[in-house]
Design an enzyme around this catalytic site. Sequence first.
Site, PDB file in Angstrom:
ATOM      1  N   GLY A  57      -0.948   1.893   9.483  1.00 31.23           N
ATOM      2  CA  GLY A  57      -0.255   1.724  10.761  1.00 31.23           C
ATOM      3  C   GLY A  57      -1.124   1.350  11.951  1.00 31.23           C
ATOM      4  O   GLY A  57      -0.704   1.491  13.096  1.00 31.23           O
TER       5      GLY A  57
ATOM      6  N   MET B 226      -9.023   8.047  -0.311  1.00 32.35           N
ATOM      7  CA  MET B 226      -9.869   8.426   0.831  1.00 32.35           C
ATOM      8  C   MET B 226     -10.452   9.806   0.603  1.00 32.35           C
ATOM      9  O   MET B 226      -9.740  10.711   0.165  1.00 32.35           O
ATOM     10  CB  MET B 226      -9.027   8.470   2.105  1.00 32.35           C
ATOM     11  CG  MET B 226      -8.327   7.172   2.412  1.00 32.35           C
ATOM     12  SD  MET B 226      -7.397   7.357   3.933  1.00 32.35           S
ATOM     13  CE  MET B 226      -6.665   5.726   4.040  1.00 32.35           C
TER      14      MET B 226
ATOM     15  N   ASP C  61      -6.550  -6.273   4.407  1.00 33.45           N
ATOM     16  CA  ASP C  61      -5.944  -4.941   4.388  1.00 33.45           C
ATOM     17  C   ASP C  61      -5.993  -4.325   5.775  1.00 33.45           C
ATOM     18  O   ASP C  61      -7.074  -4.062   6.303  1.00 33.45           O
ATOM     19  CB  ASP C  61      -6.737  -4.092   3.375  1.00 33.45           C
ATOM     20  CG  ASP C  61      -6.189  -2.693   3.192  1.00 33.45           C
ATOM     21  OD1 ASP C  61      -5.118  -2.381   3.745  1.00 33.45           O
ATOM     22  OD2 ASP C  61      -6.852  -1.907   2.486  1.00 33.45           O
TER      23      ASP C  61
ATOM     24  N   HIS D 121      -1.117  -1.410  -4.120  1.00 34.88           N
ATOM     25  CA  HIS D 121      -2.412  -1.040  -3.531  1.00 34.88           C
ATOM     26  C   HIS D 121      -2.485   0.481  -3.413  1.00 34.88           C
ATOM     27  O   HIS D 121      -1.569   1.131  -2.908  1.00 34.88           O
ATOM     28  CB  HIS D 121      -2.537  -1.703  -2.161  1.00 34.88           C
ATOM     29  CG  HIS D 121      -3.866  -1.584  -1.521  1.00 34.88           C
ATOM     30  ND1 HIS D 121      -4.937  -2.377  -1.872  1.00 34.88           N
ATOM     31  CD2 HIS D 121      -4.318  -0.765  -0.535  1.00 34.88           C
ATOM     32  CE1 HIS D 121      -5.977  -2.066  -1.117  1.00 34.88           C
ATOM     33  NE2 HIS D 121      -5.624  -1.076  -0.301  1.00 34.88           N
TER      34      HIS D 121
ATOM     35  N   HIS E  24      -8.343   0.902  -4.146  1.00 38.10           N
ATOM     36  CA  HIS E  24      -9.287   0.708  -3.039  1.00 38.10           C
ATOM     37  C   HIS E  24      -9.977   2.040  -2.776  1.00 38.10           C
ATOM     38  O   HIS E  24      -9.384   2.965  -2.226  1.00 38.10           O
ATOM     39  CB  HIS E  24      -8.469   0.234  -1.819  1.00 38.10           C
ATOM     40  CG  HIS E  24      -9.254   0.063  -0.571  1.00 38.10           C
ATOM     41  ND1 HIS E  24      -8.648  -0.075   0.668  1.00 38.10           N
ATOM     42  CD2 HIS E  24     -10.595  -0.023  -0.350  1.00 38.10           C
ATOM     43  CE1 HIS E  24      -9.591  -0.215   1.589  1.00 38.10           C
ATOM     44  NE2 HIS E  24     -10.762  -0.186   1.005  1.00 38.10           N
TER      45      HIS E  24
ATOM     46  N   SER F 294       0.849  -1.204   0.000  1.00 40.29           N
ATOM     47  CA  SER F 294       0.000   0.000   0.000  1.00 40.29           C
ATOM     48  C   SER F 294       0.878   1.244   0.000  1.00 40.29           C
ATOM     49  O   SER F 294       1.564   1.534   0.987  1.00 40.29           O
ATOM     50  CB  SER F 294      -0.894   0.008   1.240  1.00 40.29           C
ATOM     51  OG  SER F 294      -1.478   1.288   1.371  1.00 40.29           O
TER      52      SER F 294
ATOM     53  N   SER G 295       2.733  -0.129   6.151  1.00 38.56           N
ATOM     54  CA  SER G 295       3.877   0.258   6.988  1.00 38.56           C
ATOM     55  C   SER G 295       4.903  -0.862   7.159  1.00 38.56           C
ATOM     56  O   SER G 295       6.072  -0.582   7.435  1.00 38.56           O
ATOM     57  CB  SER G 295       3.386   0.775   8.342  1.00 38.56           C
ATOM     58  OG  SER G 295       2.347  -0.026   8.831  1.00 38.56           O
TER      59      SER G 295
ATOM     60  N   GLY H 235      -2.914  -3.617   9.181  1.00 37.23           N
ATOM     61  CA  GLY H 235      -2.247  -4.200  10.344  1.00 37.23           C
ATOM     62  C   GLY H 235      -1.536  -5.520  10.084  1.00 37.23           C
ATOM     63  O   GLY H 235      -1.289  -6.281  11.023  1.00 37.23           O
TER      64      GLY H 235
ATOM     65  N   MET I 190     -12.163   4.256  -0.808  1.00 34.67           N
ATOM     66  CA  MET I 190     -12.827   4.512   0.471  1.00 34.67           C
ATOM     67  C   MET I 190     -13.528   5.852   0.336  1.00 34.67           C
ATOM     68  O   MET I 190     -13.138   6.865   0.939  1.00 34.67           O
ATOM     69  CB  MET I 190     -11.781   4.522   1.596  1.00 34.67           C
ATOM     70  CG  MET I 190     -11.261   3.135   1.919  1.00 34.67           C
ATOM     71  SD  MET I 190      -9.780   3.161   2.938  1.00 34.67           S
ATOM     72  CE  MET I 190      -8.546   3.344   1.648  1.00 34.67           C
TER      73      MET I 190
ATOM     74  N   ASP J 112      -4.764   3.519  -2.063  1.00 36.45           N
ATOM     75  CA  ASP J 112      -5.850   3.857  -1.141  1.00 36.45           C
ATOM     76  C   ASP J 112      -6.401   5.251  -1.393  1.00 36.45           C
ATOM     77  O   ASP J 112      -5.729   6.243  -1.108  1.00 36.45           O
ATOM     78  CB  ASP J 112      -5.323   3.816   0.302  1.00 36.45           C
ATOM     79  CG  ASP J 112      -5.176   2.406   0.828  1.00 36.45           C
ATOM     80  OD1 ASP J 112      -6.133   1.621   0.679  1.00 36.45           O
ATOM     81  OD2 ASP J 112      -4.111   2.088   1.383  1.00 36.45           O
TER      82      ASP J 112
ATOM     83  N   MET K 294     -11.628  -5.891   5.270  1.00 36.99           N
ATOM     84  CA  MET K 294     -10.822  -4.930   6.032  1.00 36.99           C
ATOM     85  C   MET K 294     -10.473  -5.529   7.392  1.00 36.99           C
ATOM     86  O   MET K 294     -11.349  -6.066   8.084  1.00 36.99           O
ATOM     87  CB  MET K 294     -11.598  -3.615   6.253  1.00 36.99           C
ATOM     88  CG  MET K 294     -11.730  -2.728   5.033  1.00 36.99           C
ATOM     89  SD  MET K 294     -10.176  -2.270   4.225  1.00 36.99           S
ATOM     90  CE  MET K 294      -9.298  -1.411   5.539  1.00 36.99           C
TER      91      MET K 294
HETATM   92  C1  DX5 Z   1      -6.368   1.637   5.595  1.00 37.45           C
HETATM   93  C2  DX5 Z   1      -5.868   1.324   4.203  1.00 37.45           C
HETATM   94  C3  DX5 Z   1      -4.733   0.382   4.154  1.00 37.45           C
HETATM   95  C4  DX5 Z   1      -3.469   0.815   4.824  1.00 37.45           C
HETATM   96  C5  DX5 Z   1      -2.735  -0.408   5.304  1.00 37.45           C
HETATM   97  O1  DX5 Z   1      -7.504   2.402   5.497  1.00 37.45           O
HETATM   98  O2  DX5 Z   1      -6.912   0.781   3.429  1.00 37.45           O
HETATM   99  O3  DX5 Z   1      -4.452  -0.029   2.820  1.00 37.45           O
HETATM  100  O4  DX5 Z   1      -2.628   1.554   3.997  1.00 37.45           O
HETATM  101  O5  DX5 Z   1      -1.651   0.012   6.021  1.00 37.45           O
HETATM  102  P1  DX5 Z   1      -0.931  -0.869   7.124  1.00 37.45           P
HETATM  103  O6  DX5 Z   1      -0.396  -2.085   6.440  1.00 37.45           O
HETATM  104  O7  DX5 Z   1       0.147   0.045   7.627  1.00 37.45           O
HETATM  105  O8  DX5 Z   1      -1.962  -1.190   8.164  1.00 37.45           O
HETATM  106 ZN    ZN Z   2      -6.505  -0.228   1.371  1.00 34.07          ZN
END
Ligand code: DX5
Ligand code: ZN
Length: 221
Positions: free
Chosen positions: A148, A40, A178, A36, A69, A11, A201, A180, A71, A38, A140
Amino acid sequence: MNNRKNILSPSILAADFAKLGKEIEETNRGGAEYLHFDVMDGVFVPSISFGMPVLQSVRKITNQVLDVHLMITEPERYVEEFARCGADIITVHFETLKYPEKVLKQIRDLGVKVGLSVNPETSIHAVEPYLDMVDMVLVMTVRPGFGGQKYIDYCTDKVKYLRGIIDEKGYNVDIEVDGGINKTNLKMILEAGANVIVMGSAVFGENTYENTVQFNEILKA
Ligand code: DX5
Ligand code: ZN
């Protein structure tokens, strides 16, 4: 372990945007087949990330599968443009869809792969009626909005349940996870049945290339 194809999808939310090209190149060289992306909107999730212009630039520098992705609320307003900017997979959130069939078909008709995502709080049963319309379900494993965060343990059971349904009914659907995910829980998540693994991360940082190689080895083992 099984004969599914496991795929790493780093990501870029966790990348250093001042050197995004270099970071992406390291994930590519390290063997990550997907990237990936993201998006938002500050409405469906609390934060705002990036959108079409960044995707367009990224498209020019890599042949990796761009795993977008969304969001965002009302994703039907934007999917066409994301496809035009280079998305290979477009994933929308179940929680944002008034007429899920319509939007999933809209994405399919754009000639890209179709993904459907559920938040941790949303029942996995929500996606069951749509398994014949999607290429991937994104489960998710954190509340969407930030990189993170800590993996939410109860999401593992959702992955296991979904893998059971997909295998039992013979659907050709990937399960993406996706949020953690890191080296301490990666194997457990693969064993639960996920096969497209987003890592932010845990991949990006001082050793992006080495991290990618290391995680990819676990995925391909
Ligand atoms: C969270 C995102 C993830 C995020 C994952 O809303 O959709 O893709 O970047 O990041 P880590 O792997 O650090 O949890
Ligand atoms: Zn994502």
